[in-house]
Design an enzyme around this catalytic site. Structure first.
Site, PDB file in Angstrom:
ATOM      1  N   HIS A   1       0.879   3.975   4.650  1.00  0.00           N
ATOM      2  CA  HIS A   1       0.314   4.694   3.517  1.00  0.00           C
ATOM      3  C   HIS A   1       0.927   6.314   3.336  1.00  0.00           C
ATOM      4  O   HIS A   1       1.512   6.951   2.407  1.00  0.00           O
ATOM      5  CB  HIS A   1      -1.138   4.373   4.303  1.00  0.00           C
ATOM      6  CG  HIS A   1      -1.627   3.519   3.955  1.00  0.00           C
ATOM      7  ND1 HIS A   1      -3.260   3.273   4.475  1.00  0.00           N
ATOM      8  CD2 HIS A   1      -0.959   2.611   3.586  1.00  0.00           C
ATOM      9  CE1 HIS A   1      -3.305   1.909   3.911  1.00  0.00           C
ATOM     10  NE2 HIS A   1      -1.830   1.463   3.866  1.00  0.00           N
ATOM     11  N   SER A  48       0.744  -1.242  -0.031  1.00  0.00           N
ATOM     12  CA  SER A  48      -0.121  -0.177  -0.033  1.00  0.00           C
ATOM     13  C   SER A  48       1.075   1.206  -0.301  1.00  0.00           C
ATOM     14  O   SER A  48       0.402   2.190  -0.656  1.00  0.00           O
ATOM     15  CB  SER A  48      -0.337  -0.130   1.740  1.00  0.00           C
ATOM     16  OG  SER A  48      -1.831  -1.147   1.765  1.00  0.00           O
TER      17      SER A  48
END
Length: 218
Positions: free
Chosen positions: A191, A131
């Site tokens: 992230h 991610s």
């Protein structure tokens, strides 16, 4: 010939086959996942991002290996869809090396920011997934969209961005960050770290490559 006829779709999606670095990364991620299934928790335990293991055992390789491991098939698919479609756009735009730098540095940099955050707040979490790299690609889309508008690529030029592309990119960034905070067991530090690193690396690519960067066609 109408823009959205059968030939247009062949040409549009056929471009992704030229993004061979992205394709290789997808294959590597899938192979890692198959190995995770074959070896149970062994590979995951050895390669996951674990702040204690990184700092206390000097297992710095986890900053890299964690980006190729996934929790389950849905986790893998969601990241690979992002890597394929967003990564393909970036690789076609900035080139093979530029794309590799954005994706890999975002994934690794996001993990670095994650463990520093956990160290600062005395947390000890266990995380895996691509991610961070995917968020970095989203950040690159936003930076490249802004660059295309600044250099005033005409809207009628082949491959020129639509007039609201920057706003669409900004919306995607905000949506992904917000959705991350709305879910549990999500490493938002990685992230957001990946997003920031992706924007920085793509900005440097703009400075270095300039007009050699191709407009993204969405």
């Amino acid at each position: 010939m109408a823009k959205y006829d059968q030939q247009w779709y062949r040409n549009f999606y056929g471009r992704y086959l030229t993004a061979f670095v992205m394709l290789m990364l997808v294959i590597v991620n899938v192979l890692f996942f198959i190995c995770q299934i074959m070896y149970g928790d062994l590979l995951t335990d050895k390669g996951a991002l674990d702040t204690y293991s990184v700092f206390s055992k000097d297992e710095w390789y986890r900053l890299i290996t964690a980006t190729f491991l996934h929790a389950d098939i849905s986790h893998l698919l969601s990241n690979m869809v992002g890597l394929f479609f967003i990564g393909g756009l970036i690789e076609i735009s900035v080139g093979h090396l530029g794309f590799a730098l954005v994706y890999l540095l975002s994934g690794i940099g996001g993990n670095v920011i994650s463990i520093l955050y956990e160290k600062m707040f005395m947390l000890d979490r266990y995380s895996i997934g691509a991610s961070g790299g995917v968020y970095g690609l989203v950040g690159a889309v936003l930076v490249l969209s802004i660059y295309e508008k600044i250099r005033k690529v005409p809207d009628n030029e082949v491959g020129a961005p639509s007039s609201n592309l920057v706003y669409r990119g900004a919306f995607v960034v905000l949506f992904m960050v917000a959705s991350g905070f709305a879910q549990q067991n999500i490493n938002n530090a990685a992230h957001i770290g990946g997003l920031i690193i992706g924007m920085i690396v793509s900005f440097l690519l703009v400075l270095i490559k300039g007009k050699k960067i191709k407009p993204m066609e969405l």
